[in-house]
Design an enzyme around this catalytic site. Structure first.
Site, PDB file in Angstrom:
ATOM      1  N   ALA A   1      -8.138 -10.344   1.742  1.00 17.65           N
ATOM      2  CA  ALA A   1      -6.915  -9.544   1.729  1.00 17.65           C
ATOM      3  C   ALA A   1      -7.059  -8.446   2.779  1.00 17.65           C
ATOM      4  O   ALA A   1      -8.148  -8.217   3.296  1.00 17.65           O
ATOM      5  CB  ALA A   1      -6.696  -8.923   0.353  1.00 17.65           C
TER       6      ALA A   1
ATOM      7  N   ASN B   1      -3.185  -3.229   4.697  1.00 16.30           N
ATOM      8  CA  ASN B   1      -2.131  -2.584   5.470  1.00 16.30           C
ATOM      9  C   ASN B   1      -1.345  -1.648   4.566  1.00 16.30           C
ATOM     10  O   ASN B   1      -0.894  -2.066   3.503  1.00 16.30           O
ATOM     11  CB  ASN B   1      -1.185  -3.640   6.028  1.00 16.30           C
ATOM     12  CG  ASN B   1      -1.924  -4.827   6.612  1.00 16.30           C
ATOM     13  OD1 ASN B   1      -2.691  -4.669   7.541  1.00 16.30           O
ATOM     14  ND2 ASN B   1      -1.725  -5.995   6.021  1.00 16.30           N
TER      15      ASN B   1
ATOM     16  N   HIS C   1      -9.019  -3.516  -5.284  1.00 18.36           N
ATOM     17  CA  HIS C   1      -9.747  -3.125  -4.072  1.00 18.36           C
ATOM     18  C   HIS C   1      -8.776  -2.669  -2.976  1.00 18.36           C
ATOM     19  O   HIS C   1      -8.939  -1.604  -2.381  1.00 18.36           O
ATOM     20  CB  HIS C   1     -10.566  -4.334  -3.597  1.00 18.36           C
ATOM     21  CG  HIS C   1     -11.332  -4.129  -2.332  1.00 18.36           C
ATOM     22  ND1 HIS C   1     -12.684  -3.909  -2.316  1.00 18.36           N
ATOM     23  CD2 HIS C   1     -10.942  -4.094  -1.037  1.00 18.36           C
ATOM     24  CE1 HIS C   1     -13.093  -3.765  -1.076  1.00 18.36           C
ATOM     25  NE2 HIS C   1     -12.046  -3.868  -0.263  1.00 18.36           N
ATOM     26  N   GLU C   2      -7.753  -3.473  -2.753  1.00 24.61           N
ATOM     27  CA  GLU C   2      -6.812  -3.131  -1.674  1.00 24.61           C
ATOM     28  C   GLU C   2      -6.029  -1.866  -2.020  1.00 24.61           C
ATOM     29  O   GLU C   2      -5.789  -1.021  -1.155  1.00 24.61           O
ATOM     30  CB  GLU C   2      -5.860  -4.300  -1.410  1.00 24.61           C
ATOM     31  CG  GLU C   2      -6.557  -5.605  -1.039  1.00 24.61           C
ATOM     32  CD  GLU C   2      -7.577  -5.471   0.076  1.00 24.61           C
ATOM     33  OE1 GLU C   2      -7.325  -4.719   1.039  1.00 24.61           O
ATOM     34  OE2 GLU C   2      -8.648  -6.107  -0.017  1.00 24.61           O
TER      35      GLU C   2
ATOM     36  N   HIS D   1      -7.883   1.192  -1.213  1.00 24.25           N
ATOM     37  CA  HIS D   1      -7.889   1.495   0.224  1.00 24.25           C
ATOM     38  C   HIS D   1      -6.709   2.367   0.655  1.00 24.25           C
ATOM     39  O   HIS D   1      -6.756   2.968   1.728  1.00 24.25           O
ATOM     40  CB  HIS D   1      -7.772   0.200   1.023  1.00 24.25           C
ATOM     41  CG  HIS D   1      -9.076  -0.458   1.348  1.00 24.25           C
ATOM     42  ND1 HIS D   1     -10.139   0.224   1.890  1.00 24.25           N
ATOM     43  CD2 HIS D   1      -9.469  -1.745   1.256  1.00 24.25           C
ATOM     44  CE1 HIS D   1     -11.134  -0.638   2.112  1.00 24.25           C
ATOM     45  NE2 HIS D   1     -10.765  -1.826   1.723  1.00 24.25           N
TER      46      HIS D   1
ATOM     47  N   GLU E   1     -15.079   0.424   2.936  1.00 23.51           N
ATOM     48  CA  GLU E   1     -15.306  -0.784   2.140  1.00 23.51           C
ATOM     49  C   GLU E   1     -16.189  -0.555   0.916  1.00 23.51           C
ATOM     50  O   GLU E   1     -15.965  -1.134  -0.133  1.00 23.51           O
ATOM     51  CB  GLU E   1     -15.870  -1.899   3.018  1.00 23.51           C
ATOM     52  CG  GLU E   1     -14.907  -2.359   4.105  1.00 23.51           C
ATOM     53  CD  GLU E   1     -13.563  -2.812   3.558  1.00 23.51           C
ATOM     54  OE1 GLU E   1     -13.434  -3.001   2.329  1.00 23.51           O
ATOM     55  OE2 GLU E   1     -12.623  -2.957   4.360  1.00 23.51           O
TER      56      GLU E   1
END
Ligand SMILES: [Zn+2]
Length: 856
Positions: A265, A268, A300-301, A304, A323
């Site tokens: 993934a 953005n 996780h995304e 971010h 990360e």
């Protein structure tokens, strides 16, 4: 001067980008206006561009000045050099560029993805993947994370299609036969976070998290698989707003499933892209592991959006700041959402994956020099993600969760909309904890490797010593060693003693070669790395180990039992423990019922399977049956009322092991019977067991079975079902069937996002590896052309499975002759892991054969 870094006297502040993709001709045209601040007089502007043709470039200012540039593309450096006839004065300028490019098939930059619609007709969509350095393939830009700017994008598309980008749609209008969609301004962010997706997309209804509408997008007909991803998306977004103490930085959040996607993934901002298996799932038909994967990746995304998007590392050497944090936060969020999944125990498996690479001489520090783009690509590995997250977990436990969170909040607040370095993080965490932590943390982030802590008794003391863990005493000749043998760490250690009056916990920091802890009176055991959070391995002398093994299964926590097995196996690979001793230890885990502990036991058996000769295989099969059968007999084939998800998943894992590695004919026959029943009634088999049945039937399958699984792969209705049948095609034993799978990996039938991983599975299979390696050598150029860079690199990880001396020599010869370089230290790591496996065979082959004969 660094050829890979752009000069800093011209800095972009805002991009207005207008792109017009043509899905039919696989090309696009673009114009952009970039607002620039020029800080010293110059006749030259250098920015990044790759596979673009810049047709026009000029500068203009509010002062009415205008200067046309001569454009030179430097393909090898992926740069575009603009030269002006006279010097440009310092101040504000607008750079205007016109360009054209291609929608490539390499799953990077601006690329094409295709899929079959519900009627079986081929359809195309366009998507982007920019991290690390591929925004430059979509529009000329200052493509380094440190050049943050605002992006205002416009997409000009076929009116029948939909377009999604980072922000809300600001306006939509018709221009002739085209639809023109303008998106709102983004926050100030890095180029690698810009995204565009154009195609026939459908979405769920939005759910609101605070002020943020959150939707899942996918190709039509798959929206019914979106509910679970949307639920975990909303839950984790809520969790992070609370944890970080800062609102989500975007104006909406779209999660998009893309049929062809190189990584798992991509974060953005506001338009997170996923491969389908990481977002879309049918809860009723999926295994626990498949659902956990979706939950992990979505969380996780989302993590971010703050760590990476709002605050970004200054340069790729600091990618761990993105990360490692996102991986750590993913655990926290999923653990909060589903505590019964015991996510931190499962994280032991990830930690062990990091140990496997970090025990090599060819490892690298978490923070590591990056120059060329391929070096940046090589940073996305287990050291950045899993080691980084493990080290953060260790620090969190050391400081305490509240102080740790306060430090994280301080860091995000201070560096929002900007860039930061590791030192900034330590400063923030140190401030919150009122104690400097640089000295301790530098050892874990800036030095390679990790310590082995040895434990022994000396009178009334428990003596702990540290040394660097390496699989081999000396670096092999083909490795440039990282770090030194006599490295030391400041290791936060928790020891638990069992005493007559209960458990006693002792905390210490082992910073020298040795530390002594006085053993409480009447202690009947000592467990080092209590709770299992430390990033180090433990080796006990025999009598201390025996005291712990007597506590099996429930006198130790699952993560502690996991570590016991995993650490012991590592010492076998390092030549510190005889393999037969490990098999004796393994045999003591028959009563084990934790899924993760079993994973660790089975990983070692699978590794042994790759180093033994075919003559010894019946012995290993017999050993596996003796170990696994009692647990399978106890668990049965069907779920029981009230049973937790982990136990259901364990049942599937153990049946698979018994039917494949154990080659158990009774299990294989029952698997066939139950599989047939599941075709009549899909509810007849538990979803956690079905994939095991498919794997077992492939293992013993003939040509008819192959054809059947191929048909089911083609007709699959969920991404998970498709993956199961696809990987089953790599699980057969007959060479003529395996050869078909290999052909499909280059014929275009298997998506290039998956094909390298299928080949990797074949390289790791003892039945396919010779065939697969030969195929890879013969088709290298074709694979290099076809597969995404990331995929090709991961495929080659499969050479670790080629664990015979002959194949090892051949692997070295091939990579040397082809002068293959994956950037960073990737290739050295593969070759050294192969050496560790072959050395095990050379060292222990005879003893292992004698031991296993008893079970054949
Ligand atoms: Zn990530």
């Amino acid at each position: 001067m660094d050829l890979y870094r752009l000069p800093r006297h011209v800095v972009p502040t805002r991009y207005e980008i207008r792109l017009e993709p043509d899905l039919v001709t696989a090309s696009f045209t673009g114009v952009e206006t970039i607002a620039l601040t020029v800080s010293e007089p110059t006749t030259e502007i250098v920015l990044n561009a790759a596979e673009l043709s810049v047709t026009d470039a000029w500068l203009e200012s509010d002062r009415g000045e205008r200067a046309r540039a001569t454009v030179a593309l430097e393909e090898s450096l992926e740069r575009c050099r603009l030269t002006f006839p006279s010097s440009i004065a310092p101040g504000q300028w607008r750079l205007r560029l016109a360009f054209t490019g291609i929608l490539n098939d390499k799953l990077r930059g601006f690329y094409r993805s295709s899929y079959k619609d519900a009627a079986g007709v081929s359809r195309t969509l366009a998507a982007t993947q920019f991290e690390a350095t591929d925004a430059r393939r979509a529009f000329p830009c200052w493509d380094e994370p440190g050049f943050k700017a605002v992006f205002a994008s416009t997409l000009v598309i076929d009116p029948a299609l939909t377009a999604v980008s980072n922000t809300r749609i600001a306006s939509e209008r018709r221009e002739g036969t085209r639809k023109v969609i303008t998106f709102a301004d983004t926050i100030k962010m890095s180029t690698y976070l810009v995204a565009f997706v154009v195609g026939e997309l459908e979405s769920t209804n939005p759910v609101s998290v605070g002020r943020t509408p959150l939707r899942v997008w996918c190709v039509p007909s798959k929206v019914k698989l979106a509910a679970f991803g949307q639920e975990v998306g909303a839950a984790s977004l809520r969790f992070f707003e609370e944890y970080y103490g800062l609102p989500y930085p975007g104006d909406k959040l779209d999660l998009l499933a893309i049929p062809d996607f190189a990584a798992g993934a991509m974060e953005n901002l506001g338009a997170i892209t996923f491969r389908e298996t990481a977002l879309l799932v049918d809860e009723r038909q999926a295994t626990h592991a498949e659902q956990e994967r979706v939950a992990d990746v979505v969380a996780h995304e989302n993590a971010h959006m703050w760590f990476g998007d709002l605050v970004t590392m200054s340069w790729w050497n600091g990618i761990w700041l993105n990360e490692a944090f996102a991986t750590f936060m993913e655990m926290l969020a999923v653990d909060a959402w589903k505590p019964e999944w015991r996510r931190w125990t499962t994280f032991g498996v990830s930690r062990a994956a990091a140990f496997a690479v970090d025990g090599l001489w060819s490892t690298r520090p978490i923070e590591f020099e990056v120059r060329a783009p391929r070096d940046a690509d090589a940073m996305f590995d287990v050291l950045t993600y899993e080691k980084g997250a493990s080290v953060l977990r260790m620090l969190e436990q050391y400081l305490g969760p509240d102080l740790f969170r306060a430090g994280v909040r301080g860091y995000l607040r201070e560096h929002a909309y900007a860039n930061a370095d590791t030192a900034d993080l330590w400063a923030a965490l140190g401030n919150a904890a009122h104690t400097p932590i640089n000295a301790m943390m530098d050892g874990w982030i800036l030095k390679p490797g990790f310590p082995l802590v040895s434990a022994r008794r000396d009178g009334g003391d428990l003596v702990l010593t540290q040394q660097r863990f390496t699989y081999r005493p000396d670096p092999p000749p083909f490795v440039t060693p990282s770090g030194s043998r006599d490295q030391r760490w400041q290791i936060p250690i928790q020891v638990r003693f069992g005493t007559p009056s209960g458990e006693r916990l002792v905390r210490l920091v082992l910073d020298g070669a040795e530390a002594r802890v006085s053993v409480p009176a009447g202690s009947d055991y000592a467990l080092v790395n209590e709770g299992g959070h430390g990033f180090y391995r433990v080796r006990y002398v025999a009598d201390l180990l025996d005291l712990l093994l007597r506590r099996l299964p429930d006198g130790l926590m699952p993560i502690e039992r996991f570590n016991l097995v995993s650490d012991a196996w590592a010492t076998v690979l390092a030549g510190l423990t005889p393999v037969t001793e490990h098999l004796d230890l393994t045999a003591r885990f028959k009563a084990e019922r934790d899924r993760n502990v079993w994973t660790s036991l089975l990983v070692a058996l699978a590794a042994l399977n790759r180093v033994i000769t075919p003559a010894d295989r019946p012995g290993l099969e017999g050993f596996t049956r003796r170990l696994v059968a009692p647990a399978v007999a106890d668990l049965g084939w069907d779920p029981r009322p009230g049973e937790d998800e982990l136990t259901r998943q364990l049942r599937g894992d153990l049946l698979r092991a018994l039917g494949t590695l154990g080659n158990d004919p009774t299990v294989q026959a029952e698997a066939a019977r139950r599989y047939r029943a599941s075709l009549v009634d899909s509810g007849a088999v538990d979803p956690n067991v079905l994939p095991a049945l498919i794997a077992i039937l492939a293992h013993v399958g003939d040509a008819d079975r192959y054809e059947e699984f191929l048909r089911r792969f083609r007709a699959a209705t969920t991404p998970q079902e498709e993956q199961r049948y696809l990987y089953a095609l790599a699980g057969f034993q007959r060479p003529e069937l395996l050869a078909q799978t290999l052909e499909r990996a280059v014929s275009g039938e298997i998506r290039t996002q998956d094909a390298p991983f299928v080949v990797r599975t074949l390289l790791m299979s003892v039945y396919a590896r010779e065939l697969a390696w030969d195929f890879v050598k013969r088709h290298w150029d074709q694979m290099d052309r076809l597969y995404p860079k990331h995929g090709l690199r991961r495929m080659c990880e499969g050479v670790i499975g080629l664990a015979t001396p002959e194949l090892e020599r051949d692997v070295h010869a091939f990579f040397a002759a082809r002068k293959i370089d994956f950037g960073g230290k990737t290739l050295e790591q593969y070759l050294e892991q192969l050496r560790v496996a072959v050395a095990l065979r050379e060292r222990e082959g005879d003893a292992l054969a004698a031991y296993l004969r008893r079970f054949s």
